[in-house]
Design an enzyme around this catalytic site. Structure first.
Site, short mmCIF file in Angstrom:
data_model
loop_
_atom_site.label_atom_id
_atom_site.label_comp_id
_atom_site.label_asym_id
_atom_site.label_seq_id
_atom_site.Cartn_x
_atom_site.Cartn_y
_atom_site.Cartn_z
N CYS A 198 1.56 11.01 -4.19
CA CYS A 198 2.34 10.93 -3.02
C CYS A 198 3.68 10.91 -3.21
O CYS A 198 4.47 11.35 -2.25
CB CYS A 198 1.68 9.74 -2.23
SG CYS A 198 -0.18 9.97 -1.97
N SER A 210 2.43 0.93 -0.97
CA SER A 210 3.45 1.73 -1.92
C SER A 210 2.86 2.97 -2.29
O SER A 210 1.66 3.03 -2.85
CB SER A 210 3.97 0.88 -3.09
OG SER A 210 4.54 1.42 -4.02
N HIS A 223 -4.92 11.06 0.18
CA HIS A 223 -4.22 9.58 0.44
C HIS A 223 -3.51 9.81 1.69
O HIS A 223 -3.26 10.86 2.36
CB HIS A 223 -3.50 9.20 -0.85
CG HIS A 223 -4.01 8.95 -1.94
ND1 HIS A 223 -3.13 8.44 -3.07
CD2 HIS A 223 -5.20 8.91 -2.41
CE1 HIS A 223 -4.07 7.96 -4.28
NE2 HIS A 223 -5.32 8.27 -3.71
N ASN A 272 -5.95 7.38 4.85
CA ASN A 272 -6.68 7.82 3.53
C ASN A 272 -8.07 8.50 3.86
O ASN A 272 -8.72 7.88 4.65
CB ASN A 272 -7.05 6.49 2.69
CG ASN A 272 -7.47 6.82 1.26
OD1 ASN A 272 -8.68 7.38 1.03
ND2 ASN A 272 -6.78 6.40 0.26
N CYS A 302 1.63 6.05 -4.50
CA CYS A 302 1.24 6.34 -5.82
C CYS A 302 2.00 7.44 -6.28
O CYS A 302 2.68 8.13 -5.62
CB CYS A 302 -0.34 6.72 -5.71
SG CYS A 302 -0.69 8.26 -5.26
N ASP A 339 -9.96 5.07 -6.25
CA ASP A 339 -8.89 5.61 -5.34
C ASP A 339 -7.70 5.67 -6.19
O ASP A 339 -6.75 6.56 -6.18
CB ASP A 339 -8.47 4.79 -4.03
CG ASP A 339 -7.92 5.45 -3.00
OD1 ASP A 339 -8.14 6.77 -2.66
OD2 ASP A 339 -6.56 4.91 -2.63
N GLU A 382 -0.54 9.24 2.51
CA GLU A 382 0.76 10.06 2.86
C GLU A 382 0.39 11.60 2.70
O GLU A 382 0.90 12.36 3.37
CB GLU A 382 1.72 9.73 1.58
CG GLU A 382 2.09 8.18 1.64
CD GLU A 382 1.19 7.22 0.87
OE1 GLU A 382 1.40 6.12 0.52
OE2 GLU A 382 -0.04 7.62 0.49
#
Length: 147
Positions: free
Chosen positions: A82, A77, A50, A39, A79, A142, A52
């Site tokens: 992503c 996990s 982020h 991130n 979002c 975030d 990912e």
């Protein structure tokens, strides 16, 4: 623990050490890490980096066939944003470190044919719980929540 999740956790630690949110991700293709990220929203003043997204950016341009053989590892996990990138590129498998502190649209992603596996890694949980407790305003920013 899986070497690829270990690499994602190392990315999360790198982000935390730089003053960011401790979430890390790696993209694996044919048993090899081709992209890694963490991130970067705080560090880069970014609205979208982020873990990912940073990971996919660092992997560079891949062919559609490559994405369809890839696996995303993420300490948290993914979002909606992503998950959307995972669906866009038809990445078939996502290995999630934990979804206790935050759960993205896992059911929807699964309904689109993606194999989402949550490993419930205690180190991932601890990193996030400590960060959320110490920096609730950054965490809420975030995930798009109002403090």
């Amino acid at each position: 623990m899986d070497e690829f999740m270990e690499a994602a956790i190392e990315e999360a630690r790198t982000g935390l050490a730089a003053g960011g949110v401790p979430i890390g991700s790696v993209l694996v293709l044919d048993g090899e890490i081709v992209g890694r990220g963490h991130n970067q929203r705080v560090q880069q003043g970014s609205a979208i980096l982020h873990a990912e997204m940073h990971c996919l950016e660092n992997a560079g341009r891949l062919t559609p066939a490559d994405y369809r053989r890839a696996v995303v590892y993420s300490t948290l996990s993914p979002c909606d944003m992503c998950s959307g990138a995972i669906l866009l590129y038809k990445i078939p498998t996502v290995i999630v470190g934990e979804n206790r502190t935050f759960q993205g649209p896992e059911a929807y992603v699964r309904s689109q044919g993606v194999d989402v596996q949550v490993v419930d890694n205690q180190e991932c949980v601890k990193l996030m719980e400590e960060f959320i407790e110490e920096h609730p305003e950054l965490w809420n920013e975030d995930i798009g929540e109002i403090s």
